[in-house]
Design an enzyme around this catalytic site. Structure first.
Site, PDB file in Angstrom:
ATOM      1  N   LYS A 184      -7.792  -2.875   1.040  1.00  0.00           N
ATOM      2  CA  LYS A 184      -8.828  -2.086   2.130  1.00  0.00           C
ATOM      3  C   LYS A 184     -10.183  -2.570   1.765  1.00  0.00           C
ATOM      4  O   LYS A 184     -10.979  -2.929   2.757  1.00  0.00           O
ATOM      5  CB  LYS A 184      -8.964  -0.715   1.705  1.00  0.00           C
ATOM      6  CG  LYS A 184      -9.606   0.101   2.469  1.00  0.00           C
ATOM      7  CD  LYS A 184      -9.912   1.607   2.007  1.00  0.00           C
ATOM      8  CE  LYS A 184     -10.322   1.661   0.661  1.00  0.00           C
ATOM      9  NZ  LYS A 184     -10.765   2.795  -0.045  1.00  0.00           N
ATOM     10  N   THR A 185     -10.597  -2.584   0.371  1.00  0.00           N
ATOM     11  CA  THR A 185     -12.055  -3.164   0.084  1.00  0.00           C
ATOM     12  C   THR A 185     -12.281  -4.534   0.574  1.00  0.00           C
ATOM     13  O   THR A 185     -13.080  -4.755   1.167  1.00  0.00           O
ATOM     14  CB  THR A 185     -12.092  -2.997  -1.415  1.00  0.00           C
ATOM     15  OG1 THR A 185     -11.537  -1.907  -1.772  1.00  0.00           O
ATOM     16  CG2 THR A 185     -13.498  -3.297  -1.721  1.00  0.00           C
ATOM     17  N   ASP A 211     -16.381   4.591   4.684  1.00  0.00           N
ATOM     18  CA  ASP A 211     -15.369   4.276   3.727  1.00  0.00           C
ATOM     19  C   ASP A 211     -14.730   5.601   3.351  1.00  0.00           C
ATOM     20  O   ASP A 211     -15.522   6.490   3.130  1.00  0.00           O
ATOM     21  CB  ASP A 211     -15.486   3.229   2.507  1.00  0.00           C
ATOM     22  CG  ASP A 211     -14.306   2.587   1.847  1.00  0.00           C
ATOM     23  OD1 ASP A 211     -13.005   2.974   2.439  1.00  0.00           O
ATOM     24  OD2 ASP A 211     -14.474   2.048   0.672  1.00  0.00           O
ATOM     25  N   GLU A 212     -13.352   5.820   2.664  1.00  0.00           N
ATOM     26  CA  GLU A 212     -13.011   6.867   2.333  1.00  0.00           C
ATOM     27  C   GLU A 212     -13.239   8.114   3.293  1.00  0.00           C
ATOM     28  O   GLU A 212     -13.579   9.038   2.948  1.00  0.00           O
ATOM     29  CB  GLU A 212     -13.503   7.260   0.867  1.00  0.00           C
ATOM     30  CG  GLU A 212     -13.601   6.301  -0.164  1.00  0.00           C
ATOM     31  CD  GLU A 212     -11.914   5.969  -0.598  1.00  0.00           C
ATOM     32  OE1 GLU A 212     -11.116   6.693  -0.250  1.00  0.00           O
ATOM     33  OE2 GLU A 212     -11.874   5.120  -1.782  1.00  0.00           O
ATOM     34  N   GLN A 251      -4.236   9.932   0.433  1.00  0.00           N
ATOM     35  CA  GLN A 251      -5.423   9.994  -0.494  1.00  0.00           C
ATOM     36  C   GLN A 251      -6.457  10.975  -0.546  1.00  0.00           C
ATOM     37  O   GLN A 251      -7.549  10.869  -1.202  1.00  0.00           O
ATOM     38  CB  GLN A 251      -6.003   8.839  -0.956  1.00  0.00           C
ATOM     39  CG  GLN A 251      -4.612   7.804  -1.507  1.00  0.00           C
ATOM     40  CD  GLN A 251      -5.548   6.488  -1.630  1.00  0.00           C
ATOM     41  OE1 GLN A 251      -5.881   6.079  -2.753  1.00  0.00           O
ATOM     42  NE2 GLN A 251      -5.042   5.262  -1.018  1.00  0.00           N
ATOM     43  N   ARG A 289      -2.578   3.750  -8.601  1.00  0.00           N
ATOM     44  CA  ARG A 289      -3.596   2.965  -9.580  1.00  0.00           C
ATOM     45  C   ARG A 289      -3.042   1.785 -10.203  1.00  0.00           C
ATOM     46  O   ARG A 289      -3.764   0.767 -10.582  1.00  0.00           O
ATOM     47  CB  ARG A 289      -4.287   3.504 -10.432  1.00  0.00           C
ATOM     48  CG  ARG A 289      -5.194   4.855  -9.781  1.00  0.00           C
ATOM     49  CD  ARG A 289      -6.112   4.390  -8.407  1.00  0.00           C
ATOM     50  NE  ARG A 289      -5.278   4.595  -7.346  1.00  0.00           N
ATOM     51  CZ  ARG A 289      -5.612   4.044  -5.983  1.00  0.00           C
ATOM     52  NH1 ARG A 289      -6.688   3.360  -6.176  1.00  0.00           N
ATOM     53  NH2 ARG A 289      -4.988   4.160  -5.185  1.00  0.00           N
TER      54      ARG A 289
END
Length: 759
Positions: free
Chosen positions: A34-35, A220-221, A251, A622
């Site tokens: 994603k980043t 984002d997020e 998330q 993670r």
DNA sequence: GCGCTTTGATTTTTT
DNA sequence: ATCAAAGCGC
């Protein structure tokens, strides 16, 4: 160039990068790159589509994420991306308000109130409208107000929307709270967003400026944004309609902060033409870890289906381990880390550095046992958050002085330091001053001002104060005014900068002496002040006024995660909330118990339980290579010292056992004694567990025999050179306190810490 | 007004 | 267990 930007992207990612016209929703599972997509998309806009960085805004969840994005883009495109707007929603809105706030009556030098400032002001508001803090917890009232603000409800709106008796109480406090904020020329966290929204709403010509400017807007997020944030985003992308939001409903873990997952649904209704791209290939984790995560999250009922997959290999099994209590749990963590660090273990194929490891937990309090274990066994660690540098008393005090210099109307700051160090302005006087300010509808500082003037003229209000009190108050006013004048004149010929101003504040207010004279923690607190002062150093290129504004804004809006550095030789201790967005080869989740994860406070509510499960999901995903799920059989609950038996977390049963390896765990060397001494009564009940985990050989204290004497010069693999301060037997081991040259004093167990005598 | 003692409350996650 | 607010004597 196009090739360079699109290289190594899979078809979906590529599509996301190349979709630059119109609204776009990217649903990105964990580890799906994603980043990268977000960064490459911006690079693509600039390089290929020729969009000026000035016309792009990217909003991230933390300042750290923004900084990293900026960094990557600079590497990719060079320094000309300076004009790109990248930051959190809060910092973005703070910037807009700094520039345009005067339109809605917000002073240029407005103060930003963080959580504890808010609580202070709520308490004062409650006092002034006669709401008993014993019947209504200030925190609860604040959270109600905050929740209202997050839903675009100002006082008028809340008056209409309120239903319960509690709402009536909250309304009364809310009204007063808003008056006080306004008198103090201050905005709280929620205000930054809310006021920006109202500003754009009421002043279309200002809105237009920004709408025209931002041709592209990215968030984002997105699953963790609230209603106000989404509204601001909509306002700003009205002209060009190029709003790109990236998120993962699985998330979403900030609903308690009023994040509203329904924003994702609203987006699709508000922008029916929106393209939706789902990124499902995971590049981060092993098949095993991903399978476990998938099974876990599939248990949730409130969910948008998404099928994650990976080409990565199966990898190691997930290790589930139970310690007797919190201490042993921590000890097991350390021992597993040491083994990985040495490259030991059945399926361990490489050596892991300490920087490869994160230990995550639900509540900050859990870090303590881990920290102690790290100190005992000589494992360097860094804790994210917890201690909260900016929340330390001495730091807040100094910041309050600086805030007063920038904005003397800031009542919360004034009340905080008006009598620190002691100036003979006690509670009585402060109360009276508050009343005076309230009667004249001004700030406390302005009240002192009018007090001073009426004293000169020999009229009125000064009679309410003792002569000495009045004098003390006037003295304080002169102190702040003097500093403010200095700050102004500094910007002229700039012989002094922000750091100079800080020094001036420390000296003139007597705060420096106040801290240094303190016997107990004086030195430590002075060091914290020095550290705070150092952070001002990278702003010295600005004029004092701008530097001060920027500095205070930073102090209010930094998060703990922002200061996280990658330290190759230290493990990272971090909450499950803060670890979102990060990845580590090795992840431990400790406290896999009912009451911890899920937390007791969430156990009543099915929706909250699903959020806790998402939190667990975030933790698991993670991990790149190895995942450890730890739990303690007994855990100390609260403060009463006693520990209570715990039940394994329900989330453990959501993970199919085929992915899990429950290793036979040799007992820690302190186990036998610990059980005998601290918990004799449960021995019989635990007998089965004891034998199951009994080791074939009792661990022998190898190096522990060679005790050191006080004064010995020693060397430690990670801490370097030091001198032994004390050394005493501890169980079958020896515990030494060693003062290291560069790392301060540490307590070490000799059998674990590789200490070498030098000379 | 200040400092000492007593009492009472505190238990999630954070921009 | 720890820390903040409240109460009390100086």
């Amino acid at each position: 160039m196009t090739d360079e930007i699109l290289a190594e992207l899979n078809p979906k990612q590529r599509e996301a990068v190349e979709t630059v016209d119109g609204p776009l929703l990217i649903v990105a599972g964990p580890g799906s790159g994603k980043t990268r997509v977000v960064t490459q998309r911006i690079a693509y806009l600039i390089r290929v589509c020729g969009v000026s960085p000035y016309r792009i805004a990217a909003v991230t969840f933390t300042n750290r994420a923004a900084r990293e994005m900026r960094h990557r883009l600079t590497q990719l495109l060079g320094p000309n991306i300076r004009d790109l707007s990248a930051g959190t929603f809060h910092s973005f809105c703070a910037m807009v308000l700094r520039r345009e706030g005067e339109a809605i009556g917000l002073d240029r030098s407005y103060a930003i109130y963080d959580n504890s400032d808010q609580i202070d002001l709520i308490k004062r508001s409650m006092k002034e409208v006669d709401v008993d803090p014993k019947s209504f917890a200030p925190r609860a009232v604040l959270s109600a107000i905050s929740s209202a603000k997050s839903k675009l409800l100002d006082v008028a709106g809340f008056r209409l929307a309120g239903e319960s008796y509690f709402d009536e109480i909250v309304l009364r406090v809310y009204e007063r709270y808003e008056e006080l904020l306004s008198q103090s020329s201050a905005a709280d966290f929620d205000d930054l967003l809310l006021k920006a929204h109202f500003l754009f709403d009421k002043f279309p010509e200002i809105a237009k400026k920004y709408q025209d400017r931002y041709v592209h807007f990215m968030i984002d997020e997105f699953q963790d944004t609230n209603v106000v944030q989404y509204s601001v985003a909509k306002q700003l992308s009205q002209t060009h309609r190029n709003l790109c939001v990236v998120g993962d409903p699985d998330q979403s873990i900030y609903s308690w902060r009023n994040a509203d997952i329904r924003n994702i649904l609203s987006f699709q209704t508000d922008f029916p033409e929106a393209k939706v791209i789902v990124l499902e290939e995971n590049y981060r984790s092993t098949q095993t870890i991903l399978d476990a995560a998938t099974s876990l999250i599939a248990t949730n009922t409130q969910r948008v289906e998404k099928e994650l997959w990976t080409q990565n290999g199966k990898g190691a099994s997930i290790v589930v381990r139970e310690g007797y209590n919190e201490e042993e749990e921590a000890q097991f963590v350390i021992r597993d880390i040491q083994r990985l660090n040495r490259g030991e273990g059945d399926d361990v194929t490489r050596r892991y550095s300490l920087g490869d490891v994160a230990v995550t937990y639900r509540v900050n309090a859990q870090s303590r046992a881990l920290e102690e274990a790290c100190l005992r066994y000589g494992i360097p660690y860094q804790v994210v958050g917890g201690l909260k540098f900016y929340h330390r008393q001495e730091v807040k005090d100094l910041a309050a002085y600086l805030r007063l210099v920038a904005n003397p109307d800031d009542d919360v700051s004034l009340a905080r330091v008006v009598n620190v160090p002691l100036r003979g302005i006690g509670q009585r006087t402060v109360d009276e001053l508050t009343r005076l300010a309230r009667d004249s509808e001004t700030s406390m500082f302005a009240a002192i001002e009018s007090l001073a003037q009426s004293k000169e003229k020999g009229t009125g209000v000064s009679g309410r104060f003792a002569q000495r009190s009045t004098q003390a108050l006037i003295g304080f006013r002169d102190l702040i005014k003097g500093l403010a004048n200095q700050a102004e004149s500094m910007s002229e010929d700039t012989p002094v900068d922000l750091v100079g101003l800080i020094d001036l504040v420390l000296n003139r207010t007597g705060y420096k002496r106040h801290v240094m004279e303190e016997s107990e923690r004086g030195e430590e607190r002075w060091e914290n002040i020095q550290e705070f002062r150092n952070t001002a150093e990278d702003l010295v290129h600005l004029g004092v006024h701008d530097a001060l504004t920027e500095f205070l804004e930073r102090v209010s809006l930094v998060s703990d995660i922002d200061s996280l550095e990658e330290k190759p030789d230290a493990i990272t201790l971090i909450t499950l909330h803060q670890v979102k967005g990060l990845e580590f080869p090795v992840v431990f989740i400790v406290g896999m118990e009912e009451g911890i994860l899920p937390h007791t406070r969430s156990m009543e509510d099915p929706a909250a339980l699903e959020e806790e499960r998402r939190l667990c999901y975030v933790g698991i995903t993670r991990a790149k290579e190895r995942l450890y799920l730890m739990r303690a059989f007994r855990r100390r609950v609260g403060f009463r010292g006693g520990s209570e038996p715990s039940t394994p977390s329900r989330y453990l049963t959501d993970i199919p056992s085929e992915f899990i390896l429950t290793e036979r765990e040799p007992p820690a060397r302190t186990r036998a004694t610990k059980w005998a001494s601290s918990a004799p009564r449960i021995e019989s009940a635990m007998a089965g567990v004891v034998t199951r985990r009994r080791a074939s050989k009792p661990a022998a204290p190898e190096a522990a025999t060679a005790a050191f004497s006080v004064g010995d010069k020693v060397r430690h693999a990670t801490f370097g050179a030091g001198i032994v301060m004390s050394c005493k037997p501890s169980g079958t081991d020896f515990e030494a306190t060693v003062a290291f040259k560069d790392h301060g004093a540490k307590r070490l167990l000799l059998s674990f810490a590789a200490l070498e005598k030098v000379e």
